[in-house]
Write an enzyme that holds these catalytic residues in place. Structure first.
Site, PDB file in Angstrom:
ATOM      1  N   ASP A 206       0.883  -1.170   0.000  1.00 10.34           N
ATOM      2  CA  ASP A 206       0.000   0.000   0.000  1.00 10.34           C
ATOM      3  C   ASP A 206       0.919   1.217   0.000  1.00 10.34           C
ATOM      4  O   ASP A 206       1.701   1.409   0.930  1.00 10.34           O
ATOM      5  CB  ASP A 206      -0.854  -0.065   1.272  1.00 10.34           C
ATOM      6  CG  ASP A 206      -1.717   1.164   1.466  1.00 10.34           C
ATOM      7  OD1 ASP A 206      -1.589   2.139   0.689  1.00 10.34           O
ATOM      8  OD2 ASP A 206      -2.510   1.157   2.413  1.00 10.34           O
ATOM      9  N   ILE A 207       0.825   2.031  -1.034  1.00 16.23           N
ATOM     10  CA  ILE A 207       1.775   3.142  -1.216  1.00 16.23           C
ATOM     11  C   ILE A 207       1.702   4.150  -0.071  1.00 16.23           C
ATOM     12  O   ILE A 207       2.692   4.824   0.226  1.00 16.23           O
ATOM     13  CB  ILE A 207       1.562   3.814  -2.599  1.00 16.23           C
ATOM     14  CG1 ILE A 207       2.819   4.579  -3.036  1.00 16.23           C
ATOM     15  CG2 ILE A 207       0.336   4.720  -2.601  1.00 16.23           C
ATOM     16  CD1 ILE A 207       2.817   4.965  -4.502  1.00 16.23           C
TER      17      ILE A 207
ATOM     18  N   GLY B 284      -9.771   4.692  -5.700  1.00 11.27           N
ATOM     19  CA  GLY B 284      -8.490   4.021  -5.914  1.00 11.27           C
ATOM     20  C   GLY B 284      -7.385   4.576  -5.038  1.00 11.27           C
ATOM     21  O   GLY B 284      -7.589   4.905  -3.864  1.00 11.27           O
ATOM     22  N   VAL B 285      -6.208   4.686  -5.625  1.00  8.33           N
ATOM     23  CA  VAL B 285      -5.035   5.102  -4.861  1.00  8.33           C
ATOM     24  C   VAL B 285      -5.180   6.552  -4.370  1.00  8.33           C
ATOM     25  O   VAL B 285      -4.724   6.895  -3.275  1.00  8.33           O
ATOM     26  CB  VAL B 285      -3.747   4.860  -5.693  1.00  8.33           C
ATOM     27  CG1 VAL B 285      -3.606   5.820  -6.845  1.00  8.33           C
ATOM     28  CG2 VAL B 285      -2.516   4.898  -4.800  1.00  8.33           C
ATOM     29  N   ASP B 286      -5.846   7.376  -5.153  1.00  6.84           N
ATOM     30  CA  ASP B 286      -6.094   8.783  -4.795  1.00  6.84           C
ATOM     31  C   ASP B 286      -6.882   8.847  -3.480  1.00  6.84           C
ATOM     32  O   ASP B 286      -6.513   9.579  -2.543  1.00  6.84           O
ATOM     33  CB  ASP B 286      -6.897   9.412  -5.949  1.00  6.84           C
ATOM     34  CG  ASP B 286      -6.952  10.923  -5.887  1.00  6.84           C
ATOM     35  OD1 ASP B 286      -6.255  11.521  -5.054  1.00  6.84           O
ATOM     36  OD2 ASP B 286      -7.702  11.509  -6.701  1.00  6.84           O
TER      37      ASP B 286
ATOM     38  N   SER C 192      -2.943   5.193 -14.050  1.00  7.89           N
ATOM     39  CA  SER C 192      -3.950   4.995 -15.123  1.00  7.89           C
ATOM     40  C   SER C 192      -4.416   3.553 -15.319  1.00  7.89           C
ATOM     41  O   SER C 192      -5.313   3.318 -16.129  1.00  7.89           O
ATOM     42  CB  SER C 192      -3.475   5.540 -16.492  1.00  7.89           C
ATOM     43  OG  SER C 192      -3.640   6.929 -16.580  1.00  7.89           O
ATOM     44  N   THR C 193      -3.812   2.594 -14.612  1.00  7.82           N
ATOM     45  CA  THR C 193      -4.171   1.193 -14.903  1.00  7.82           C
ATOM     46  C   THR C 193      -5.332   0.678 -14.059  1.00  7.82           C
ATOM     47  O   THR C 193      -5.672  -0.498 -14.138  1.00  7.82           O
ATOM     48  CB  THR C 193      -2.973   0.237 -14.701  1.00  7.82           C
ATOM     49  OG1 THR C 193      -2.653   0.173 -13.303  1.00  7.82           O
ATOM     50  CG2 THR C 193      -1.766   0.670 -15.492  1.00  7.82           C
ATOM     51  N   GLY C 194      -5.936   1.554 -13.247  1.00  8.34           N
ATOM     52  CA  GLY C 194      -7.103   1.156 -12.464  1.00  8.34           C
ATOM     53  C   GLY C 194      -8.360   1.678 -13.130  1.00  8.34           C
ATOM     54  O   GLY C 194      -8.717   1.254 -14.231  1.00  8.34           O
TER      55      GLY C 194
END
Ligand code: ADP
Length: 173
Positions: free
Chosen positions: A9-10, A31-33, A120-122
């Site tokens: 997890d970043i 997502g990650v955002d 972009s891959t999510g």
């Protein structure tokens, strides 16, 4: 410069900067955002809002930098990936621009470590295999000798990206 491919997890990484796959409004999202804003707390959103007041919007391919708020990372570099539209709308170039702009901001601040998610891959739907080719060609042609960066982390969240990154970066730990 040492590369790392890690499944993590970043938001948990203690590096100089983590990169956020943001959207043009910089107002947070899924997502990650979403994960980054939740972990960083409201100070991060406040800093993003003040940047948007100055620049209006952050278009795809561009990046801005904020503090890390409550994250273990010192800074967050927010970059906006392209939404995949079949590959006919300069998506590959725009994705490369995201990584380039993020590396440039990190180097301007003389940072030594940076961690990227698979931008972009999510939700934005960029095919993973195509994306990793873009990342690999940029990273393998970057002028590392002149760079302040000593550690670059690719933080993958799923098995498919893990395998793709391990193949594309055999030199990574
Ligand atoms: P985008 O809108 O740019 O596609 P997403 O956040 O939907 O961004 O996905 C980008 C990548 O980040 C995906 O590979 C997704 O699995 C991954 N991801 C989601 N949450 C995290 C997290 N907490 N840490 C690292 N990667 C994450």
């Amino acid at each position: 410069m040492q590369l790392y491919v890690i499944k993590s997890d970043i938001t948990r990484l203690k590096v100089d900067a983590i990169v956020n796959a943001a959207n043009s409004s910089l107002m947070g999202g899924g997502g990650v955002d979403g994960a980054i804003h939740r972990a960083a707390g409201p100070e991060l959103l406040e800093e993003c809002k003040s940047i948007i007041l100055k620049i209006g919007t952050c278009p795809p391919g561009r990046a801005v930098i904020t503090g890390g708020a409550r994250l273990p990372a010192r800074f967050v570099i927010h970059t906006v990936g392209p939404v995949w539209q079949g590959g006919y709308f300069r998506e590959h170039e725009l994705l490369a621009d995201c990584y380039r702009a993020s590396l440039e901001l990190a180097e301007e601040k003389r940072l030594t470590s940076i961690a990227f998610p698979c931008i972009s891959t999510g939700i934005y739907g960029f095919p993973k295999q195509e994306a990793v080719k873009v990342v690999s060609s940029l990273i393998h042609s970057w002028p590392w000798k002149r760079s302040s960066l000593q550690e670059v982390y690719f933080v993958v969240f799923d098995d498919e990206n893990f395998e793709l990154y391990k193949q594309a970066f055999p030199e990574a730990l």
